[in-house]
Enzyme design. Structure first.
Site, mmCIF file in Angstrom:
data_model
loop_
_atom_site.group_PDB
_atom_site.id
_atom_site.type_symbol
_atom_site.label_atom_id
_atom_site.label_comp_id
_atom_site.label_asym_id
_atom_site.label_seq_id
_atom_site.Cartn_x
_atom_site.Cartn_y
_atom_site.Cartn_z
ATOM 1 N N GLU A 53 51.946 40.897 90.937
ATOM 2 C CA GLU A 53 52.671 40.385 90.062
ATOM 3 C C GLU A 53 53.714 41.537 89.947
ATOM 4 O O GLU A 53 53.973 42.326 90.555
ATOM 5 C CB GLU A 53 52.745 39.781 89.100
ATOM 6 C CG GLU A 53 51.416 39.664 89.152
ATOM 7 C CD GLU A 53 50.502 39.662 89.098
ATOM 8 O OE1 GLU A 53 50.249 39.689 89.177
ATOM 9 O OE2 GLU A 53 50.157 39.306 88.694
ATOM 10 N N ASP A 287 52.465 36.404 87.433
ATOM 11 C CA ASP A 287 52.303 36.469 88.879
ATOM 12 C C ASP A 287 52.882 35.243 89.576
ATOM 13 O O ASP A 287 52.954 34.162 89.012
ATOM 14 C CB ASP A 287 50.813 36.531 89.247
ATOM 15 C CG ASP A 287 50.174 37.832 88.812
ATOM 16 O OD1 ASP A 287 50.849 38.625 88.150
ATOM 17 O OD2 ASP A 287 48.998 38.037 89.143
#
Length: 654
Positions: A53, A287
């Site tokens: 992420e 993410d």
């Protein structure tokens, strides 16, 4: 945020890497070579030689949306992803990528042996739910649209979305975004009636903020003419007079998205709503290769319009609508709750129990994850270091020079042209998509000239520019926390820092037994910051001196690039830790239901009691700015960098 990710990763025990250490690694080793004073913790601390992420109906990766300054709108990625290309090509690129040890991630705090597993074999194996400040976990569980006490005559009806032809919409969008020289667009009213004209007026005003309309007679025919009433500012500030006074100015909603990062999703929403992305606000980015659920706020867009997008777009949904008087701000969250499936695990029940109990009781080292540093042969922290050194020629060179590893063809050609000619205009012509960092820098160099690299670099969006220096801060912090664990183990020692309110204070010798490793913080390099009294303080100074930087003066002549100090906990103990081992036969079936599955009434997956494979389903909550992959790393006890992952038995599944 750099979010290049593998389609799946098969994780095995770490193995040694051949090759000569680079200059940064040599520097880091020199700092760590001083004699150890011993591990006082009684815990085994192992030295070993991660990542965070897009597939929607319509992808805005190549769309150019002007921002307030008239520049191109850029998402928060520092590099272009090549993950959608050929797997072998991506794996070849990652041969030149970073490992954890390259960015200071070298220690574990648990005693168990670890085991193998597959992380994110399917993106639905990684689910994130945002946790608000009040502890409320965001869930998508309601598609209904709220009803106002005050009825708004300009709220769009269902017919609003179909009354305009595709050609009309295209012309109106070009007018709204100032993409042509027309000052107005006229639409003939074929079925002339007051009701029909009213619907067309409403459709234009609601679908194209910033445009006004009027009815005109031309040669005996009725036309509705759209035009700009307030210039370019109207696009960023939707019309106020059509919004009921009793209704909050912001529509808050829950965004459920699959395999798409937050900024890309917002760019898609803004494109379909025909507004600028900057009218959206959120508390944190999520993410890409995952299913994530988070709260979003948007200025003066009705819940009805937002709900209509559920019919138009794939792989994300909007719901739980409400009107409020405030936007959302970055950082206004308590954290995130993760549900993660590690497939095809090899650990015994006892090994898994030991690993998860350790995660619950001890936690993991609060390293900055691999996504903080980019995925190519030129780490983002190197660019950040050059910025802090005020070495702008090196900044330009690091971003534009040819680099080893597979890249998209046009980037390779662009870099080759730059290396050959140093002509920004010629190199820019090799880029069909100019919204990448390289394209923006080249555009800046074309505009301001080669002798004004600072101004040219300034064309890159501010958040992206700051990510480079934050990457360097993270690189230093990772190395220093590894050094701290190596020198003193898992117990508090005199000279360690703890936070009392917003102030950091040293632990004194006679007070050390009152604190644990979970109380200790370490500083990110920046001005106005206290450093430990023990040898870690000297290690900070040595590392920065080696980089030609002064730890006591991180002020930059350009204010944006002055690093402000902060403190970060060295060990994070996750909350709400739960786990179970499940059996399965087919790697393509989900192992639990998502929010959307529940809304659609899908039954729970039926799993065999004795399947061919075993999976570990784990849940835990983390505070902001911590990395779930670093928690998973501690459970598996292995390097989870993409470089290592692509060298293992990778299974490529959607």
């Amino acid at each position: 945020m750099e979010t290049v990710e593998m389609t799946s990763v098969s994780l095995k025990r770490p193995h040694s890497e051949d090759g000569v250490a680079n200059a940064d690694e040599i520097k880091r080793q020199k700092i760590s070579e001083k004699p150890k004073t011993g591990n006082n913790s009684g815990q085994s601390v192992e030295t070993v030689t991660e990542q965070p992420e897009k597939s929607l109906l319509e992808d805005t990766k190549n769309e150019i949306i002007p921002n307030e300054e008239g520049e191109e709108q850029e998402d928060e990625e520092l590099e272009d992803s090549d993950e959608d290309g050929d797997p072998e090509s991506f794996a070849d690129m990652m041969k030149h990528g970073l490992t954890e040890s390259d960015v200071g991630i070298t220690k574990f705090v648990s005693c168990h042996k670890g085991f193998s597993g597959i992380l994110k074999e399917r993106y639905s194996d990684f689910v994130v739910h945002e946790i608000a400040k009040d502890g409320r976990v965001s869930h998508l569980n309601d598609f209904s649209v709220p009803v106002d006490d005050e009825v708004n005559s300009e709220d769009p009806s269902e017919e609003t979305f179909t009354v305009l032809s595709d050609e009309d919409k295209k012309r109106l969008e070009e007018l709204q975004l100032f993409k042509n020289k027309e000052t107005s667009v006229a639409i003939e009213v074929i079925e002339d009636s007051k009701e029909k004209r009213t619907i067309i007026h409403q459709a234009i005003k609601s679908l194209f903020p910033g445009l006004e309309t009027k009815t005109e007679d031309r040669d005996g025919k009725k036309y509705i003419t759209a035009y700009h009433a307030a210039g370019k500012k109207a696009l960023a500030n939707p019309r106020k007079h059509s919004w009921p006074k009793s209704r909050g100015s912001y529509c808050h909603f829950v965004l459920y998205k699959e395999n798409k990062d937050t900024m890309d999703a917002i760019n898609v929403l803004s494109k379909f709503l025909r507004v600028k992305p900057n009218i959206f606000s959120y508390m944190g980015t999520k993410d890409k290769r995952a299913i994530t659920v988070q709260e979003i706020a948007v200025l003066r867009i009705t819940a009805q319009r937002l709900a209509h997008l559920n019919k138009c777009l794939m792989n994300f949904k909007l719901g739980n609508f409400s009107y409020k008087n405030h936007p959302l701000k970055l950082g206004e969250l308590q954290g995130n709750h993760f549900t993660v499936v590690l497939r095809n695990i090899t650990g015994t029940d006892d090994q898994i129990e030991q690993a998860m109990q350790s995660l619950r009781e001890i936690g993991f080292i609060n390293y900055y994850g691999m996504q903080r540093f980019g995925t190519t042969a030129v780490p983002t922290y190197q660019i950040g270091r050059a910025i802090l050194q005020n070495n702008w020629n090196e900044v330009m060179d690091l971003i534009l020079k040819p680099r080893p590893g597979a890249e998209k063809g046009y980037l390779v050609k662009c870099r080759e042209e730059w290396a050959k000619t140093k002509d920004p205009a010629a190199a820019l012509k090799k880029l069909p998509v100019k919204r990448c960092v390289e394209g923006q820098l080249l555009r800046g160099l074309s505009k301001y000239g080669m002798k004004n690299i600072i101004s040219a670099f300034g064309i890159i969006p501010r958040n992206n520019r700051l990510m480079y220096i934050h990457s360097y801060q993270s690189y230093v912090w990772n190395n220093m926390v590894s050094k701290r664990i190596e020198e003193y183990g898992l117990k508090a020692v005199p000279g360690d820092l703890i936070l009392k309110g917003a102030t950091a204070v040293h632990i004194e010798e006679d007070d050390v037994d009152n604190y644990t490793i979970h109380d200790i913080v370490m500083p990110l390099p920046g001005f106005d910051i206290i450093y430990p009294k023990h040898k870690i303080g000297e290690a900070y100074k040595e590392m920065l001196v080696a980089d030609n930087l002064d730890i006591n003066n991180m002020r930059h002549k350009i204010r944006d690039y002055s690093l402000s100090g902060a403190y970060r906990k060295i060990i994070i103990r996750p909350q709400n830790v739960n786990w179970e081992v499940v059996a399965y036969d087919d790697p393509r079936i989900p192992l639990f239901n998502t929010d959307l599955d529940k809304l659609e009434g899908k039954p729970l997956p039926v799993l065999p009691t004795d399947g061919k494979f075993r999976a570990l389903k784990m849940e835990f909550s983390l505070p902001p700015s911590t990395y779930a992959t670093m928690a998973i790393r501690e459970v598996l006890k292995m390097d989870t960098s993409i470089k290592n992952q692509t060298q293992l038995n990778t299974t490529w599944l959607r």
